[in-house]
Design a protein around this motif. Sequence first.
Motif, PDB file in Angstrom:
ATOM      1  N   SER A  30       0.807  -1.223   0.000  1.00 31.57           N
ATOM      2  CA  SER A  30       0.000   0.000   0.000  1.00 31.57           C
ATOM      3  C   SER A  30       0.842   1.276   0.000  1.00 31.57           C
ATOM      4  O   SER A  30       0.286   2.371   0.120  1.00 31.57           O
ATOM      5  CB  SER A  30      -0.935   0.022   1.213  1.00 31.57           C
ATOM      6  OG  SER A  30      -0.205   0.249   2.411  1.00 31.57           O
TER       7      SER A  30
ATOM      8  N   ALA B 175       0.045  -5.559   3.712  1.00 28.41           N
ATOM      9  CA  ALA B 175      -0.325  -4.245   3.194  1.00 28.41           C
ATOM     10  C   ALA B 175       0.704  -3.175   3.515  1.00 28.41           C
ATOM     11  O   ALA B 175       0.999  -2.312   2.683  1.00 28.41           O
ATOM     12  CB  ALA B 175      -1.680  -3.831   3.758  1.00 28.41           C
TER      13      ALA B 175
ATOM     14  N   HIS C 281      -3.233   5.521  -0.063  1.00 25.56           N
ATOM     15  CA  HIS C 281      -2.651   4.198   0.158  1.00 25.56           C
ATOM     16  C   HIS C 281      -3.565   3.099  -0.372  1.00 25.56           C
ATOM     17  O   HIS C 281      -3.094   2.105  -0.931  1.00 25.56           O
ATOM     18  CB  HIS C 281      -2.365   3.998   1.647  1.00 25.56           C
ATOM     19  CG  HIS C 281      -1.087   4.632   2.095  1.00 25.56           C
ATOM     20  ND1 HIS C 281      -0.019   3.912   2.560  1.00 25.56           N
ATOM     21  CD2 HIS C 281      -0.699   5.933   2.133  1.00 25.56           C
ATOM     22  CE1 HIS C 281       0.968   4.729   2.878  1.00 25.56           C
ATOM     23  NE2 HIS C 281       0.580   5.965   2.634  1.00 25.56           N
ATOM     24  N   GLN C 282      -4.866   3.273  -0.192  1.00 30.70           N
ATOM     25  CA  GLN C 282      -5.779   2.242  -0.687  1.00 30.70           C
ATOM     26  C   GLN C 282      -5.735   2.153  -2.208  1.00 30.70           C
ATOM     27  O   GLN C 282      -5.811   1.048  -2.774  1.00 30.70           O
ATOM     28  CB  GLN C 282      -7.218   2.497  -0.218  1.00 30.70           C
ATOM     29  CG  GLN C 282      -8.201   1.474  -0.763  1.00 30.70           C
ATOM     30  CD  GLN C 282      -9.259   1.068   0.228  1.00 30.70           C
ATOM     31  OE1 GLN C 282      -9.094   1.217   1.444  1.00 30.70           O
ATOM     32  NE2 GLN C 282     -10.365   0.550  -0.272  1.00 30.70           N
TER      33      GLN C 282
ATOM     34  N   TYR D 276      -2.685   0.208  -3.025  1.00 30.32           N
ATOM     35  CA  TYR D 276      -2.903  -1.170  -2.578  1.00 30.32           C
ATOM     36  C   TYR D 276      -3.751  -1.941  -3.587  1.00 30.32           C
ATOM     37  O   TYR D 276      -3.377  -3.040  -4.038  1.00 30.32           O
ATOM     38  CB  TYR D 276      -3.601  -1.115  -1.226  1.00 30.32           C
ATOM     39  CG  TYR D 276      -3.711  -2.399  -0.451  1.00 30.32           C
ATOM     40  CD1 TYR D 276      -2.693  -3.339  -0.408  1.00 30.32           C
ATOM     41  CD2 TYR D 276      -4.866  -2.648   0.303  1.00 30.32           C
ATOM     42  CE1 TYR D 276      -2.805  -4.496   0.341  1.00 30.32           C
ATOM     43  CE2 TYR D 276      -4.985  -3.805   1.063  1.00 30.32           C
ATOM     44  CZ  TYR D 276      -3.963  -4.724   1.074  1.00 30.32           C
ATOM     45  OH  TYR D 276      -4.083  -5.864   1.820  1.00 30.32           O
TER      46      TYR D 276
ATOM     47  N   PHE E 202      -2.239  -1.107   7.931  1.00 28.52           N
ATOM     48  CA  PHE E 202      -3.278  -0.567   7.046  1.00 28.52           C
ATOM     49  C   PHE E 202      -4.598  -1.324   7.143  1.00 28.52           C
ATOM     50  O   PHE E 202      -5.679  -0.733   7.042  1.00 28.52           O
ATOM     51  CB  PHE E 202      -2.773  -0.595   5.597  1.00 28.52           C
ATOM     52  CG  PHE E 202      -3.778  -0.108   4.594  1.00 28.52           C
ATOM     53  CD1 PHE E 202      -3.936   1.246   4.366  1.00 28.52           C
ATOM     54  CD2 PHE E 202      -4.569  -0.997   3.883  1.00 28.52           C
ATOM     55  CE1 PHE E 202      -4.865   1.710   3.447  1.00 28.52           C
ATOM     56  CE2 PHE E 202      -5.504  -0.548   2.962  1.00 28.52           C
ATOM     57  CZ  PHE E 202      -5.648   0.815   2.744  1.00 28.52           C
TER      58      PHE E 202
END
Length: 264
Positions: free
Chosen positions: A75, A106, A118-119, A122, A154
Amino acid sequence: MPRFAANLSMLYTEHDFLERFAAAAADGFKAVEFLFPYDYSAQTLKQLLLENGLEQALFNAPPGDWAAGERGIASLPGREQEFRDGFRRALEYAAVLGNDRIHVMAGLLPDESMRARHQAVYVDNLRCAAAQAAKVGVTVVLEPINTRDMPGFFLNYQAQAQGICAEIGADNIKVQFDCYHCQIMEGELSVKLRRDMAGIGHIQIAGVPDRHEPDLGELNYPQLFELIDQLGYKGWIGCEYRPKGNTSAGLGWLRAWRERSGQA
């Protein structure tokens, strides 16, 4: 019947790592898992599996700089190429060791305000990993980890992980259901196992709250094992706990379960 794999990163630490395969086999385990294989050649590890009649259940993709405190890079913005190179290396090891599950960690979230960025990284990295893994019959698994053991991680909740898998939409991306982490973060394991079993790709166990043997602590593992069986789970259950003392001496829970289920 549930099938148990010894996690060699946590069990049998009274032995050097390469000696743990034989120790696990001597106690009746038919499979092993561990965090990372990369300190050894795949051929060395494969030979130990063959010599001891063991299957490889799972290992993790490279996590970044573990010694410096990194806990995965999937991520982390700016680390995309490193993640993808590392995942290719994991697939190379899996091709030799024979496991069809790879856990992708993650990583740590520096601040909640950065979650959306970050998502996005990811999800993009996982889509790439799942596509590569699908070509060779490997499933990518994601694990929610509790914030007590790993502050800032995360991914913390089952529904969160299931939602990411749904967003990606690949058949070979699933959740690694660790009973220990789930109990600490949210409880109601039976409810979540029933709700999510179709999306669960691997299960791990440990006692709560101290992460010792599964017969120590607040969880009723015999009941959970029966439920897991009833729900049709056919994969390995990883024994990822820290023995309170000698590993073999602490396996009374496993011997009792084998006797109860007619596996003795």
